[in-house]
Each structure stands twice: as C-alpha cells, then as structure tokens.
Design a protein around this motif. Sequence first.
Motif, PDB file in Angstrom:
ATOM      1  N   PRO A  24       0.803  -1.230   0.000  1.00 25.28           N
ATOM      2  CA  PRO A  24       0.000   0.000   0.000  1.00 25.28           C
ATOM      3  C   PRO A  24       0.836   1.280   0.000  1.00 25.28           C
ATOM      4  CG  PRO A  24      -0.905  -1.583   1.561  1.00 25.28           C
ATOM      5  CD  PRO A  24       0.436  -2.109   1.136  1.00 25.28           C
ATOM      6  N   TRP A  25       2.082   1.175   0.461  1.00 30.34           N
ATOM      7  CA  TRP A  25       2.920   2.374   0.508  1.00 30.34           C
ATOM      8  C   TRP A  25       3.372   2.829  -0.885  1.00 30.34           C
ATOM      9  CZ3 TRP A  25       2.819   5.309   4.575  1.00 30.34           C
ATOM     10  CH2 TRP A  25       3.700   6.383   4.668  1.00 30.34           C
ATOM     11  N   LEU A  26       3.133   1.991  -1.891  1.00 27.41           N
ATOM     12  CA  LEU A  26       3.455   2.399  -3.259  1.00 27.41           C
ATOM     13  C   LEU A  26       2.746   3.688  -3.643  1.00 27.41           C
ATOM     14  CD1 LEU A  26       3.375  -0.984  -5.225  1.00 27.41           C
ATOM     15  CD2 LEU A  26       5.369   0.461  -4.808  1.00 27.41           C
ATOM     16  N   ILE A  27       1.567   3.912  -3.066  1.00 23.15           N
ATOM     17  CA  ILE A  27       0.814   5.142  -3.369  1.00 23.15           C
ATOM     18  C   ILE A  27       1.622   6.365  -2.938  1.00 23.15           C
ATOM     19  CG2 ILE A  27      -1.289   6.431  -2.854  1.00 23.15           C
ATOM     20  CD1 ILE A  27      -2.648   3.688  -2.404  1.00 23.15           C
ATOM     21  N   PHE A  28       2.298   6.273  -1.786  1.00 17.38           N
ATOM     22  CA  PHE A  28       3.096   7.390  -1.284  1.00 17.38           C
ATOM     23  C   PHE A  28       4.443   7.477  -2.005  1.00 17.38           C
ATOM     24  CE2 PHE A  28       0.164   6.235   2.089  1.00 17.38           C
ATOM     25  CZ  PHE A  28      -0.335   7.463   2.488  1.00 17.38           C
ATOM     26  N   GLU A  29       4.943   6.328  -2.468  1.00 16.53           N
ATOM     27  CA  GLU A  29       6.235   6.330  -3.158  1.00 16.53           C
ATOM     28  C   GLU A  29       6.174   7.065  -4.490  1.00 16.53           C
ATOM     29  OE1 GLU A  29       8.285   2.558  -3.397  1.00 16.53           O
ATOM     30  OE2 GLU A  29       7.295   1.851  -1.576  1.00 16.53           O
ATOM     31  N   VAL A  30       4.966   7.218  -5.022  1.00 19.64           N
ATOM     32  CA  VAL A  30       4.817   7.934  -6.288  1.00 19.64           C
ATOM     33  C   VAL A  30       5.104   9.425  -6.122  1.00 19.64           C
ATOM     34  CG1 VAL A  30       3.140   8.577  -8.072  1.00 19.64           C
ATOM     35  CG2 VAL A  30       3.211   6.246  -7.209  1.00 19.64           C
ATOM     36  N   ALA A  31       4.958   9.940  -4.916  1.00 22.64           N
ATOM     37  CA  ALA A  31       5.223  11.362  -4.676  1.00 22.64           C
ATOM     38  C   ALA A  31       6.665  11.700  -5.044  1.00 22.64           C
ATOM     39  CB  ALA A  31       4.976  11.699  -3.210  1.00 22.64           C
ATOM     40  N   PRO A  32       6.900  12.814  -5.730  1.00 20.44           N
ATOM     41  CA  PRO A  32       8.279  13.182  -6.080  1.00 20.44           C
ATOM     42  C   PRO A  32       9.087  13.494  -4.826  1.00 20.44           C
ATOM     43  CG  PRO A  32       6.779  14.969  -6.589  1.00 20.44           C
ATOM     44  CD  PRO A  32       5.928  13.798  -6.223  1.00 20.44           C
ATOM     45  N   PRO A  33      10.384  13.212  -4.836  1.00 19.17           N
ATOM     46  CA  PRO A  33      11.225  13.489  -3.663  1.00 19.17           C
ATOM     47  C   PRO A  33      11.152  14.931  -3.174  1.00 19.17           C
ATOM     48  CG  PRO A  33      12.392  12.073  -5.190  1.00 19.17           C
ATOM     49  CD  PRO A  33      11.128  12.483  -5.878  1.00 19.17           C
ATOM     50  N   LEU A  34      10.878  15.874  -4.080  1.00 24.80           N
ATOM     51  CA  LEU A  34      10.785  17.277  -3.665  1.00 24.80           C
ATOM     52  C   LEU A  34       9.699  17.486  -2.609  1.00 24.80           C
ATOM     53  CD1 LEU A  34      11.205  19.197  -7.052  1.00 24.80           C
ATOM     54  CD2 LEU A  34      12.842  19.038  -5.173  1.00 24.80           C
ATOM     55  N   THR A  35       8.726  16.576  -2.531  1.00 24.10           N
ATOM     56  CA  THR A  35       7.678  16.667  -1.519  1.00 24.10           C
ATOM     57  C   THR A  35       8.276  16.677  -0.113  1.00 24.10           C
ATOM     58  OG1 THR A  35       6.208  15.442  -2.987  1.00 24.10           O
ATOM     59  CG2 THR A  35       5.540  15.602  -0.687  1.00 24.10           C
ATOM     60  N   MET A  36       9.389  15.944   0.056  1.00 20.26           N
ATOM     61  CA  MET A  36      10.022  15.850   1.372  1.00 20.26           C
ATOM     62  C   MET A  36      10.539  17.203   1.870  1.00 20.26           C
ATOM     63  SD  MET A  36       9.780  12.803   2.417  1.00 20.26           S
ATOM     64  CE  MET A  36       9.322  11.188   1.819  1.00 20.26           C
ATOM     65  N   VAL A  37      10.750  18.102   0.941  1.00 17.96           N
ATOM     66  CA  VAL A  37      11.206  19.452   1.296  1.00 17.96           C
ATOM     67  C   VAL A  37      10.049  20.442   1.270  1.00 17.96           C
ATOM     68  CG1 VAL A  37      12.672  21.354   0.524  1.00 17.96           C
ATOM     69  CG2 VAL A  37      13.556  19.028   0.504  1.00 17.96           C
ATOM     70  N   ALA A  38       9.152  20.274   0.311  1.00 17.23           N
ATOM     71  CA  ALA A  38       8.055  21.228   0.132  1.00 17.23           C
ATOM     72  C   ALA A  38       7.124  21.267   1.340  1.00 17.23           C
ATOM     73  CB  ALA A  38       7.272  20.878  -1.132  1.00 17.23           C
ATOM     74  N   VAL A  39       6.790  20.109   1.912  1.00 16.79           N
ATOM     75  CA  VAL A  39       5.839  20.070   3.024  1.00 16.79           C
ATOM     76  C   VAL A  39       6.386  20.776   4.269  1.00 16.79           C
ATOM     77  CG1 VAL A  39       4.587  18.566   4.622  1.00 16.79           C
ATOM     78  CG2 VAL A  39       4.619  18.038   2.174  1.00 16.79           C
ATOM     79  N   PRO A  40       7.588  20.433   4.769  1.00 16.82           N
ATOM     80  CA  PRO A  40       8.075  21.167   5.948  1.00 16.82           C
ATOM     81  C   PRO A  40       8.323  22.647   5.675  1.00 16.82           C
ATOM     82  CG  PRO A  40       9.765  19.661   5.113  1.00 16.82           C
ATOM     83  CD  PRO A  40       8.501  19.327   4.401  1.00 16.82           C
ATOM     84  N   LEU A  41       8.699  23.009   4.448  1.00 15.02           N
ATOM     85  CA  LEU A  41       8.860  24.429   4.113  1.00 15.02           C
ATOM     86  C   LEU A  41       7.527  25.162   4.213  1.00 15.02           C
ATOM     87  CD1 LEU A  41      11.335  24.662   1.094  1.00 15.02           C
ATOM     88  CD2 LEU A  41      11.616  25.647   3.372  1.00 15.02           C
ATOM     89  N   LEU A  42       6.472  24.544   3.691  1.00 14.00           N
ATOM     90  CA  LEU A  42       5.151  25.155   3.765  1.00 14.00           C
ATOM     91  C   LEU A  42       4.704  25.323   5.217  1.00 14.00           C
ATOM     92  CD1 LEU A  42       2.594  26.144   2.317  1.00 14.00           C
ATOM     93  CD2 LEU A  42       1.797  23.772   2.277  1.00 14.00           C
ATOM     94  N   LEU A  43       4.964  24.300   6.024  1.00 15.95           N
ATOM     95  CA  LEU A  43       4.602  24.398   7.440  1.00 15.95           C
ATOM     96  C   LEU A  43       5.418  25.474   8.148  1.00 15.95           C
ATOM     97  CD1 LEU A  43       4.222  20.600   8.313  1.00 15.95           C
ATOM     98  CD2 LEU A  43       2.401  22.297   8.059  1.00 15.95           C
TER      99      LEU A  43
END
Length: 362
Positions: A24-43
């Motif tokens: 089931p984690w394949l759904i999250f693996e599709v997210a581009p690696p930039l997400t790992m930076v974009a989310v905490p930056l937005l917060l």
Amino acid sequence: MVAATAVWAIVLVLHVLLVDRWWPWLIFEVAPPLTMVAVPLLLLVVTPLARPVRRRLSVVLVVLLLAGAYLAGFGRGWTATPTAGGPAGTTIKVFAWNTNYWDMSDDKDAFYAFLRHQDADVYLLQEYLYWDGDRPVRIDDSARLRAEFPGYRVLVQGELLTLTRLPVVAADHAVPETGADWYWKGGKAQRTDIRVGGRTVSFYNVHLPVPFRIGDDPLSGRFYRELAERWAWRNGELSKLRADLAANRNPVVVAGDFNSAWMEVAPLGGGTRLHTPAGSVLPVASWPVSEYPFPRVWRLDWLFTSPGLTVSGYRFTGGAPYSDHQAQEFRIAVADEAPAAHSATPHTTEGTHRAQAPTNSR
C-alpha cells in the motif's frame, strides 16, 4: 500546526521503514522526492501563526526539513567528487536508456542515428518492444541493429537489449515462450558478463515494473488488486537481482530504469554503491522529459557498481524526443588485476550462446 507537524514526522518515519516493504505504501512512493522538502517548508511559512508554540515547532520543522532534504537527494551531487579518470587499466563508455517502446512512434532513421552517435562500448537498453493497447508486442530489429552497429554483439532477453563491442563471456537469454510470457514472466534484469581489459565484469540491464499505470482509477477495487500484484511482481524481480548480486564475485555494473524514485532508501545490497552525477546541489531528475504534462522531478534511472570499479564522466543526457526518459552516460574504469572468479550462478557460456533478437509475433 502541532497536529500537522506530528503527522508529517510520522509520514517521514514510515516512509523510511516501508519503502520497498509494503505494497500500500506504493501510493506514497509515487510522490516526487521534492515533496520531502516542500511540506516542511510550507509548514515553516505558516508557523508564525501558531504563536504559543512557534519557536519549538520551528526547531522541529527545521529538523524534518533537513531529514527530508537528505532523503530527497539534495546535496548528493554537490558533495560527490568528479572523477576524471580511474586506476591504470581499461576505461569504457556505457550508455543506459529506456527507449520508450523502441522506435514505435519515432523516425526510425533519426532514432538509430541518435543511438549511433553515443558511440558507447556497451549499450544497456530497455523497452525493446512495441505496445498495442494492453498487449506487449515482440519485435525483431536484429538485421538493422547489425547493420547500424557492425562489430557489436546483439543480446536480447525479453524486452531488454544489450549491445557490446567487447568480448562476451556469458549471457542471460532464456525467456518463457508461451504467449506474452516473454514479457510478463521474463526476467527484468539481464545479466551479461563482458571481458573488459583483463577482467570479467557483469553488466545488469534493469527495467523493473511500474507500480501502477497512469490513468487508472484509484477509487476502484481493481486499482488496489493490481497494485498488490505489481508490487509482488516488482519485488520478486528485485529479490532475484539482489540474490544474483550477492552470489556474483565479479565486479558489477547495474544500470537502468528502476521505476522508483527511492532507490537511495532501498539500496540493492550485494556490496554495490549508488552513484549520482557530480556538480549540482539539487536532486537529479530523469523523468519525464516528454509526453507527460508533469515537470521533470523524478529520478527513475539509477546506476550502481561494486566498489572495485571507478565511475567517471557520469551524466544524464538526451532522450527527448525519442523517449520520456533521459539517458545515463558514464565511463567505467576497470583496473588490470587477476581475473575475478565467476559466480556460482548458472550462465550460458560464450561458446553455446547465440545472441539473436526475437521474432516479431505480430
């Protein structure tokens, strides 16, 4: 804000633990690696609104940002040391590329001119086939390949094609011959043992299955059944590759389309190390360069070698308009040493193997 930060911290930890381990984690693996930076930056941007806890939250989010940047590959190319050459021995050029269903939608002459222009000693090419709806179509372009690449061996295993002008010691070529089993049940990591200078080096041409097809309905039961089936297929192929690498005592080069942006989180093992082109602080991206309305923010194409080999001149190049993937171009330096012992893994010998492209089934 506190809840959002806690949820993101949990997601980050689960990502490290579950990549390549739970379908089931394949759904999250599709997210581009930039997400790992974009989310905490937005917060971090909206943290000042949480006045009572903004300082403590800021510290936590900076830690999450740094962890996410590391997972996303920021700084890997910046800290990598460019290598101009290797030890005394033999240096060869390798070109690895997902061709996007060969020349199916391309100008055939221009496609072959692009390949010839690379002038590589070894080509590791994927998707040597056509596609018709949901059906893979086997092709036979062996006559054109031999005409365009005189002096090269043409080695085909299912949809994987290896070309080399160096001596072939052993090669995988056996595939199931029932219906379309050559594609669905054939191996997705073609191993070819090639003589480079005084040593035998194993080259693995890899194309792992995609986790799901773009356009499938994520709200349907069929989507999740296929997701589980494809995860089992992909992990089965990955397990076979890892087992072969662990048993192989030759120096190894593993390159191709892994259809995953997270191979840094789930490495191959077997003593291999991952390579990243030097010179950029940003993560390397290889897909898509054409066809899709997405920015190029995924790296699906990877290179691993055993520690005894030196990689130089590594870069992503070209690809468009012939494919949706950029190609990997690199040089491998092989030191002159006593020939390494062969793996116990059964292989076809040079004397008995005949590298013939398959017959077109249409």
